[in-house]
Motif scaffolding. Structure first.
Motif, PDB file in Angstrom:
ATOM      1  N   TRP A 173       0.977  -1.226  -0.113  1.00  0.00           N
ATOM      2  CA  TRP A 173      -0.051   0.047  -0.103  1.00  0.00           C
ATOM      3  C   TRP A 173       0.944   1.262  -0.011  1.00  0.00           C
ATOM      4  O   TRP A 173       0.642   2.185  -0.628  1.00  0.00           O
ATOM      5  CB  TRP A 173      -1.038   0.052   1.238  1.00  0.00           C
ATOM      6  CG  TRP A 173      -1.663   1.349   1.600  1.00  0.00           C
ATOM      7  CD1 TRP A 173      -2.761   1.798   0.758  1.00  0.00           C
ATOM      8  CD2 TRP A 173      -1.093   2.247   2.605  1.00  0.00           C
ATOM      9  NE1 TRP A 173      -3.034   3.030   1.649  1.00  0.00           N
ATOM     10  CE2 TRP A 173      -2.145   3.223   2.559  1.00  0.00           C
ATOM     11  CE3 TRP A 173      -0.250   2.097   3.616  1.00  0.00           C
ATOM     12  CZ2 TRP A 173      -2.120   4.278   3.492  1.00  0.00           C
ATOM     13  CZ3 TRP A 173      -0.235   3.242   4.359  1.00  0.00           C
ATOM     14  CH2 TRP A 173      -1.094   4.243   4.478  1.00  0.00           C
ATOM     15  N   ALA A 174       1.960   1.176   1.042  1.00  0.00           N
ATOM     16  CA  ALA A 174       2.898   2.334   0.755  1.00  0.00           C
ATOM     17  C   ALA A 174       3.779   2.865  -0.246  1.00  0.00           C
ATOM     18  O   ALA A 174       3.729   3.944  -1.057  1.00  0.00           O
ATOM     19  CB  ALA A 174       3.751   2.124   2.193  1.00  0.00           C
ATOM     20  N   VAL A 175       3.941   1.730  -1.115  1.00  0.00           N
ATOM     21  CA  VAL A 175       4.831   1.916  -2.320  1.00  0.00           C
ATOM     22  C   VAL A 175       3.843   2.531  -3.438  1.00  0.00           C
ATOM     23  O   VAL A 175       4.360   3.450  -4.065  1.00  0.00           O
ATOM     24  CB  VAL A 175       5.133   0.527  -2.794  1.00  0.00           C
ATOM     25  CG1 VAL A 175       5.525   0.539  -4.300  1.00  0.00           C
ATOM     26  CG2 VAL A 175       6.435   0.149  -1.998  1.00  0.00           C
ATOM     27  N   ALA A 176       2.595   2.005  -3.273  1.00  0.00           N
ATOM     28  CA  ALA A 176       1.587   2.489  -4.264  1.00  0.00           C
ATOM     29  C   ALA A 176       1.057   4.017  -4.035  1.00  0.00           C
ATOM     30  O   ALA A 176       0.081   4.367  -4.884  1.00  0.00           O
ATOM     31  CB  ALA A 176       0.536   1.557  -4.542  1.00  0.00           C
ATOM     32  N   SER A 177       1.342   4.422  -2.941  1.00  0.00           N
ATOM     33  CA  SER A 177       0.463   5.457  -2.434  1.00  0.00           C
ATOM     34  C   SER A 177       0.559   6.634  -3.048  1.00  0.00           C
ATOM     35  O   SER A 177      -0.599   7.524  -2.906  1.00  0.00           O
ATOM     36  CB  SER A 177       1.278   5.762  -0.622  1.00  0.00           C
ATOM     37  OG  SER A 177       2.526   6.259  -0.822  1.00  0.00           O
ATOM     38  N   ALA A 178       1.637   7.108  -3.923  1.00  0.00           N
ATOM     39  CA  ALA A 178       1.471   8.330  -4.758  1.00  0.00           C
ATOM     40  C   ALA A 178       0.665   8.032  -5.948  1.00  0.00           C
ATOM     41  O   ALA A 178       0.135   8.989  -6.418  1.00  0.00           O
ATOM     42  CB  ALA A 178       2.943   8.910  -4.913  1.00  0.00           C
ATOM     43  N   ASP A 179       0.966   6.768  -6.583  1.00  0.00           N
ATOM     44  CA  ASP A 179       0.730   6.704  -8.021  1.00  0.00           C
ATOM     45  C   ASP A 179      -0.652   5.880  -8.301  1.00  0.00           C
ATOM     46  O   ASP A 179      -1.482   6.046  -9.051  1.00  0.00           O
ATOM     47  CB  ASP A 179       1.761   6.027  -8.980  1.00  0.00           C
ATOM     48  CG  ASP A 179       3.034   6.772  -8.715  1.00  0.00           C
ATOM     49  OD1 ASP A 179       3.057   7.935  -8.894  1.00  0.00           O
ATOM     50  OD2 ASP A 179       4.091   6.170  -8.922  1.00  0.00           O
ATOM     51  N   PRO A 195      -5.185  -1.013   3.944  1.00  0.00           N
ATOM     52  CA  PRO A 195      -5.337  -2.225   4.507  1.00  0.00           C
ATOM     53  C   PRO A 195      -5.075  -2.295   5.887  1.00  0.00           C
ATOM     54  O   PRO A 195      -4.468  -2.934   6.765  1.00  0.00           O
ATOM     55  CB  PRO A 195      -4.110  -3.144   3.976  1.00  0.00           C
ATOM     56  CG  PRO A 195      -2.903  -1.960   3.979  1.00  0.00           C
ATOM     57  CD  PRO A 195      -3.876  -0.761   3.528  1.00  0.00           C
ATOM     58  N   PHE A 196      -6.183  -1.315   6.635  1.00  0.00           N
ATOM     59  CA  PHE A 196      -5.862  -1.276   8.046  1.00  0.00           C
ATOM     60  C   PHE A 196      -7.435  -0.682   8.452  1.00  0.00           C
ATOM     61  O   PHE A 196      -7.872  -0.018   7.747  1.00  0.00           O
ATOM     62  CB  PHE A 196      -4.751  -0.331   8.378  1.00  0.00           C
ATOM     63  CG  PHE A 196      -4.651   1.086   7.871  1.00  0.00           C
ATOM     64  CD1 PHE A 196      -5.375   1.994   8.095  1.00  0.00           C
ATOM     65  CD2 PHE A 196      -3.696   1.161   6.842  1.00  0.00           C
ATOM     66  CE1 PHE A 196      -5.322   3.336   7.330  1.00  0.00           C
ATOM     67  CE2 PHE A 196      -3.606   2.173   6.097  1.00  0.00           C
ATOM     68  CZ  PHE A 196      -4.260   3.174   6.435  1.00  0.00           C
ATOM     69  N   ALA A 197      -7.515  -0.580   9.835  1.00  0.00           N
ATOM     70  CA  ALA A 197      -8.713  -0.352  10.444  1.00  0.00           C
ATOM     71  C   ALA A 197      -8.729   1.326  10.200  1.00  0.00           C
ATOM     72  O   ALA A 197      -7.448   2.136  10.454  1.00  0.00           O
ATOM     73  CB  ALA A 197      -8.750  -0.768  12.015  1.00  0.00           C
ATOM     74  N   PRO A 198      -9.991   2.133  10.188  1.00  0.00           N
ATOM     75  CA  PRO A 198     -10.011   3.308  10.215  1.00  0.00           C
ATOM     76  C   PRO A 198      -9.301   4.096  11.297  1.00  0.00           C
ATOM     77  O   PRO A 198      -8.522   5.149  11.275  1.00  0.00           O
ATOM     78  CB  PRO A 198     -11.519   3.726  10.286  1.00  0.00           C
ATOM     79  CG  PRO A 198     -11.860   2.624   9.611  1.00  0.00           C
ATOM     80  CD  PRO A 198     -11.313   1.452  10.047  1.00  0.00           C
ATOM     81  N   ALA A 199      -9.203   3.489  12.552  1.00  0.00           N
ATOM     82  CA  ALA A 199      -8.896   4.046  13.728  1.00  0.00           C
ATOM     83  C   ALA A 199      -7.391   4.269  13.542  1.00  0.00           C
ATOM     84  O   ALA A 199      -6.500   4.976  14.372  1.00  0.00           O
ATOM     85  CB  ALA A 199      -8.954   3.334  14.923  1.00  0.00           C
ATOM     86  N   GLN A 200      -6.646   3.408  12.534  1.00  0.00           N
ATOM     87  CA  GLN A 200      -5.030   3.364  12.497  1.00  0.00           C
ATOM     88  C   GLN A 200      -4.942   4.595  11.316  1.00  0.00           C
ATOM     89  O   GLN A 200      -3.549   4.729  11.133  1.00  0.00           O
ATOM     90  CB  GLN A 200      -4.492   2.099  12.152  1.00  0.00           C
ATOM     91  CG  GLN A 200      -4.932   1.296  13.190  1.00  0.00           C
ATOM     92  CD  GLN A 200      -4.242  -0.186  12.803  1.00  0.00           C
ATOM     93  OE1 GLN A 200      -4.570  -0.634  11.903  1.00  0.00           O
ATOM     94  NE2 GLN A 200      -3.780  -1.102  13.791  1.00  0.00           N
ATOM     95  N   ALA A 201      -5.737   5.176  10.637  1.00  0.00           N
ATOM     96  CA  ALA A 201      -5.436   6.002   9.716  1.00  0.00           C
ATOM     97  C   ALA A 201      -4.573   7.400  10.283  1.00  0.00           C
ATOM     98  O   ALA A 201      -3.692   7.544   9.487  1.00  0.00           O
ATOM     99  CB  ALA A 201      -6.504   6.611   8.967  1.00  0.00           C
ATOM    100  N   ASP A 226     -13.111   0.278   5.456  1.00  0.00           N
ATOM    101  CA  ASP A 226     -13.692  -0.055   6.877  1.00  0.00           C
ATOM    102  C   ASP A 226     -13.005  -1.469   7.114  1.00  0.00           C
ATOM    103  O   ASP A 226     -13.625  -2.541   7.488  1.00  0.00           O
ATOM    104  CB  ASP A 226     -15.146  -0.394   6.661  1.00  0.00           C
ATOM    105  CG  ASP A 226     -15.830  -0.702   8.198  1.00  0.00           C
ATOM    106  OD1 ASP A 226     -14.928  -0.301   9.248  1.00  0.00           O
ATOM    107  OD2 ASP A 226     -16.817  -1.113   8.191  1.00  0.00           O
ATOM    108  N   HIS A 227     -11.735  -1.615   6.851  1.00  0.00           N
ATOM    109  CA  HIS A 227     -10.845  -2.747   7.156  1.00  0.00           C
ATOM    110  C   HIS A 227     -10.994  -3.141   8.512  1.00  0.00           C
ATOM    111  O   HIS A 227     -10.719  -2.308   9.371  1.00  0.00           O
ATOM    112  CB  HIS A 227      -9.366  -2.651   6.652  1.00  0.00           C
ATOM    113  CG  HIS A 227      -8.559  -3.781   6.272  1.00  0.00           C
ATOM    114  ND1 HIS A 227      -8.161  -4.617   7.310  1.00  0.00           N
ATOM    115  CD2 HIS A 227      -8.317  -4.587   5.268  1.00  0.00           C
ATOM    116  CE1 HIS A 227      -7.752  -5.535   6.934  1.00  0.00           C
ATOM    117  NE2 HIS A 227      -7.552  -5.584   5.780  1.00  0.00           N
TER     118      HIS A 227
END
Length: 326
Positions: free
Chosen positions: A106-112, A118-124, A318-319
């Motif tokens: 997810w992090a690698v693709a975050s810009a493009d 892949p995580f719960a909303p509370a961890q955003a 809502d992972h």
């Protein structure tokens, strides 16, 4: 500025070069430390190892070998086995831990090509905050620092250095400061901008981001014209396949008065292709009378504008995944 230095050394363990490079602009130094502290250093819902995996993956995607080395090394100190090596090498598909693999991908693709979180909303606040932090820091490091913080050795000697560095970074990553208490007096209070609303679930992170954004925006407004800042924002919305190339830059710079082009060139490159910033680009800005503080404020504004744009583009779902750090 001495206060910020002392706090960084006390809580982070060292005055790390990616923070120290901001020193010519004290408010920007305080902003950078406030964000890094609240997102990465203060314990929360996300284990430090997971945030280090995200930091290393973002750094690889941004062609920032310095940060990839630092955070890959920290990950080696926190996680046993071969997964840290796979992330550091960009072989995300080889990561055996499902959670780390999902976060790094997810992090690698975050810009493009950001996908569902892949995580719960509370961890955003912590995980999108980590993405923002390293899209920002990577750009600043690409402009101002060397390629790797480790000694220039190869083979078995480099492996030995990495193992030693991993032990040091594991110790530094074990710090447990309290949220908010050490940074609120560094910068004026500011409202949380709409594009940072994803941080609302963790007030200390939202507060640090709001204060930092205000300070960095103030520097950008001081050093770049409104038209120049508009060009950077437009470039982030539609960078195109040749972003940062000479023709791409010239097309945009031709719309500006000649006196504004050097600083705008630096800002555009810092935002969309920081690895393309050369000594000649920096020298061009200096010919306009810009000092070190101006260089930091220009690049900081462009880097943070890009980081905020990327963070705001993440797809929250809502992972059910994720777990509390212990």
């Amino acid at each position: 500025m001495g206060t910020v230095y002392r706090r960084i050394e006390a809580e982070f363990g060292m005055l790390a070069p990616p923070l120290a490079l901001h020193s010519p602009a004290p408010a920007v130094l305080a902003a950078s430390w406030s964000i890094l502290r609240e997102v990465m250093v203060v314990p929360g819902l996300v284990p430090r190892a997971e945030k280090e995996a995200v930091a290393a993956a973002v750094s690889l995607a941004n062609n920032c070998p310095y940060c990839a080395e630092v955070h890959g090394t920290t990950l080696r100190g926190l996680v046993r086995g071969k997964d840290p090596e796979a992330i550091a090498a960009g072989r995300i598909e080889k990561v055996t831990d499902q959670r780390l693999r999902a976060l790094a991908g997810w992090a690698v693709a975050s810009a493009d090509a950001p996908g569902p979180a892949p995580f719960a909303p509370a961890q955003a606040p912590e995980l999108i905050g980590t993405v923002l932090t390293f899209h920002y820091i990577n750009r600043m490091v690409n402009v101002f620092l060397q390629e790797s913080p480790l000694p220039p050795v190869q083979g078995l000697a480099r492996d030995m250095v990495r193992r030693g560095a991993a032990r040091v970074m594991r110790r530094l990553a074990s710090a447990t400061p309290l949220p908010g208490l050490d940074t609120d007096d560094l910068l004026p209070a500011a409202p949380v901008p709409g594009d940072l609303s994803w941080a609302a679930g963790r007030p200390a992170v939202a507060n640090a981001l709001a204060r930092a954004a205000g300070a960095i925006d103030e520097g950008g407004e001081r050093r770049l014209t409104e038209e120049a800042r508009g060009l950077v924002r437009a470039a982030l919305r539609e960078p195109g396949p040749h972003a940062g190339s000479a023709p791409w830059l010239q097309e945009r710079l031709d719309t500006l008065p000649a006196r504004d082009r050097p600083a705008t060139r630096l800002a555009l490159l810092a935002a969309v292709a920081s690895f393309r910033v050369t000594d000649a680009v920096i020298a061009g800005v200096r010919t306009t009378g810009a000092d070190d503080a101006a260089l930091i404020e220009i690049t900081s504004w462009a880097s943070m504008t890009a980081a905020r744009h990327i963070a705001a583009g993440q797809e929250l779902g809502d992972h059910p995944g994720g777990h509390r750090a212990v």
